[in-house]
Design a protein around this motif. Structure first.
Motif, PDB file in Angstrom:
ATOM      1  N   ALA A  26     -47.398 -23.137 -10.169  1.00  0.00           N
ATOM      2  CA  ALA A  26     -46.549 -24.174  -9.572  1.00  0.00           C
ATOM      3  C   ALA A  26     -46.099 -23.721  -8.190  1.00  0.00           C
ATOM      4  N   GLY A  27     -46.181 -24.606  -7.231  1.00  0.00           N
ATOM      5  CA  GLY A  27     -45.714 -24.303  -5.881  1.00  0.00           C
ATOM      6  C   GLY A  27     -46.712 -23.517  -5.047  1.00  0.00           C
ATOM      7  N   MET A  67     -46.296 -22.364   5.144  1.00  0.00           N
ATOM      8  CA  MET A  67     -46.958 -22.716   6.401  1.00  0.00           C
ATOM      9  C   MET A  67     -46.417 -24.057   6.865  1.00  0.00           C
ATOM     10  N   ASN A  68     -46.433 -24.269   8.150  1.00  0.00           N
ATOM     11  CA  ASN A  68     -45.972 -25.552   8.696  1.00  0.00           C
ATOM     12  C   ASN A  68     -46.836 -26.680   8.167  1.00  0.00           C
ATOM     13  N   GLY A  69     -46.193 -27.696   7.626  1.00  0.00           N
ATOM     14  CA  GLY A  69     -46.918 -28.861   7.146  1.00  0.00           C
ATOM     15  C   GLY A  69     -47.475 -28.724   5.743  1.00  0.00           C
ATOM     16  N   GLU A  70     -47.320 -27.590   5.109  1.00  0.00           N
ATOM     17  CA  GLU A  70     -47.825 -27.393   3.748  1.00  0.00           C
ATOM     18  C   GLU A  70     -46.656 -27.457   2.775  1.00  0.00           C
ATOM     19  N   PRO A  71     -46.743 -28.290   1.736  1.00  0.00           N
ATOM     20  CA  PRO A  71     -45.642 -28.370   0.773  1.00  0.00           C
ATOM     21  C   PRO A  71     -45.610 -27.176  -0.193  1.00  0.00           C
TER      22      PRO A  71
END
Length: 171
Positions: A26-27, A67-71
């Motif tokens: 998860a995550g 990371m930028n833009g990564e959930p």
């Protein structure tokens, strides 16, 4: 497989070879997107991190980082020298800045040996052809010179003129 409290996985008696490492949970970024989703070992396992074990003991470090833009957390190779050193994530996208983006045409050319990975043409075939051509020409010239020398050294039957000249010398 799970890690211990320090985040390590110990695999004693692991056969030497190529292994695909994927992170799941998860995550964490989906395995098909890990390592830019570019790896395919040809055996059905795709994506993840290719690690070749060819020595008795090996340490591979990875770091899960936002990371930028990564959930989700993105797994990356950790280039740190030691376990107690601060993590140094290796991002292949940042490493590829300034390198041409591979296209199917470029990948096919690289596989067929027409260009290298940076897209530069490989002239090895032309260079090799010129080298072989010059070599054959030199060998041909050497063969012609040898045949000429051999013909000069070969004994010839005496001619009438030669006999008359020899008779005049003998008296």
């Amino acid at each position: 497989m799970t890690t211990d409290v320090t985040g390590r996985i110990m695999l004693p008696q692991l056969a030497w070879g190529l292994y695909i490492v994927q992170f799941q949970g998860a995550g964490i970024q989906a395995p098909e997107q890990q390592n830019m989703g570019l790896l395919d070992d040809g055996g059905g396992t795709s994506n993840g991190f290719g690690v070749r074990f060819a020595e008795a003991a090996r340490t591979e470090r990875f770091v899960l980082t936002p990371m930028n833009g990564e959930p989700a957390l993105v797994p990356l190779f950790d280039m740190a020298e030691r376990d107690d050193a601060p993590p140094q994530p290796y991002d292949p996208l940042v490493a590829m800045i300034g390198v041409p983006t591979p296209t199917p045409f470029l990948v096919r050319d690289v596989v067929e040996g027409r260009v290298d990975a940076s897209g530069q043409p490989i002239r090895a075939r032309w260079d090799t052809g010129c080298f072989i051509g010059i070599g054959l020409m030199v060998w041909g010239m050497a063969l012609i010179a040898f045949l000429g020398w051999w013909r000069l050294r070969r004994s010839r039957p005496p001619t009438q003129q030669k006999e008359a000249d020899d008779a005049g010398l003998d008296g």
